[in-house]
Design a protein around this motif. Structure first.
Motif, short mmCIF file in Angstrom:
data_model
loop_
_atom_site.label_atom_id
_atom_site.label_comp_id
_atom_site.label_asym_id
_atom_site.label_seq_id
_atom_site.Cartn_x
_atom_site.Cartn_y
_atom_site.Cartn_z
N GLN A 97 2.06 4.46 5.66
CA GLN A 97 4.26 4.11 5.85
C GLN A 97 4.61 3.14 5.22
O GLN A 97 4.60 3.21 4.52
CB GLN A 97 4.16 3.85 8.08
CG GLN A 97 3.87 5.23 8.40
CD GLN A 97 4.43 5.11 9.80
OE1 GLN A 97 5.18 4.36 9.98
NE2 GLN A 97 3.66 6.18 10.98
N CYS A 98 4.35 1.44 5.26
CA CYS A 98 4.12 -0.10 5.23
C CYS A 98 3.13 0.19 3.70
O CYS A 98 3.74 -0.37 2.19
CB CYS A 98 4.20 -0.94 5.38
SG CYS A 98 2.10 -1.36 5.91
N ARG A 134 -0.76 -0.85 11.23
CA ARG A 134 0.30 -1.56 12.32
C ARG A 134 1.01 -0.54 12.58
O ARG A 134 1.66 -0.36 12.77
CB ARG A 134 0.84 -3.03 11.95
CG ARG A 134 -0.19 -4.37 12.23
CD ARG A 134 0.38 -5.24 11.98
NE ARG A 134 0.23 -5.53 10.44
CZ ARG A 134 1.43 -5.97 10.02
NH1 ARG A 134 1.50 -7.88 11.35
NH2 ARG A 134 0.90 -6.74 9.10
N CYS A 135 1.34 0.67 11.54
CA CYS A 135 2.78 1.91 11.83
C CYS A 135 1.31 2.76 11.72
O CYS A 135 2.68 3.65 12.72
CB CYS A 135 2.73 1.63 10.40
SG CYS A 135 2.99 0.32 8.93
N THR A 136 0.64 3.30 12.16
CA THR A 136 0.91 5.32 11.93
C THR A 136 0.78 5.22 13.37
O THR A 136 0.19 5.95 13.27
CB THR A 136 -0.06 4.93 10.51
OG1 THR A 136 -1.34 5.06 10.74
CG2 THR A 136 0.41 5.21 9.46
#
Ligand code: FES
Ligand code: FES
Length: 151
Positions: A97-98, A134-136
């Motif tokens: 993601q990021c 922190r995203c997926t």
């Protein structure tokens, strides 16, 4: 001080501040910004590199400790223009993601599969336990590692 190391298979050298971390030196002095600085405390794994084949947090290693040694960063995984199978699997699974955690996770996964080509679910979780995302939510990351593993 002058540091000489084999980085991603290439003899490399740079003038560095002796107190610099390997992470800072890789990014600022060796022109390799792939390893990311997310915590600088050994907590997140985004700075993971291989030092003489051992996965380390490069934010916790002094660049002086790499003098005369071999370092592999995420930039060294692809070969001849071909992505490493773990990189390809991350793309295919949509595990990015990021992307801030991705270089460290890719290196940790490649290291795991080099030692254990067909890891169990628990071994994958253990192998990647030092890398935070922190995203997926991790599901697609685990899916990617399973896809890159030997059947
Ligand atoms: S930046 Fe090194 S562990 Fe987080
Ligand atoms: S993709 Fe954003 S931290 Fe992992």
């Amino acid at each position: 001080m002058r540091v000489r190391a084999t980085i991603n298979g290439e003899p490399s050298e740079a003038d560095v501040w002796p107190g610099a971390s390997l992470l800072t030196a890789l990014r600022d002095d060796f022109g390799l910004p792939g390893s990311k600085n997310a915590c600088e405390q050994g907590e997140c794994g985004s700075c993971s590199v291989l030092l003489d084949g051992v996965l380390v947090c490069s934010c916790l290693v002094l660049v002086a400790q790499a003098d005369g040694h071999e370092v592999t960063t995420v930039e060294g995984l692809a070969r001849g223009g071909e992505l490493h199978p773990v990189q390809e699997a991350f793309v295919q699974a949509g595990a990015v993601q990021c992307g801030f955690c991705t270089p460290g996770l890719v290196l940790a996964a490649a290291d795991l599969l080099s030692r254990s080509p067909s890891p169990t679910e628990d071994e994958i979780r253990e192998g990647l336990s030092g890398n935070l995302c922190r995203c997926t939510g991790y599901a697609k990351i685990f899916e990617a590692v399973k896809a890159a593993a030997s059947p």
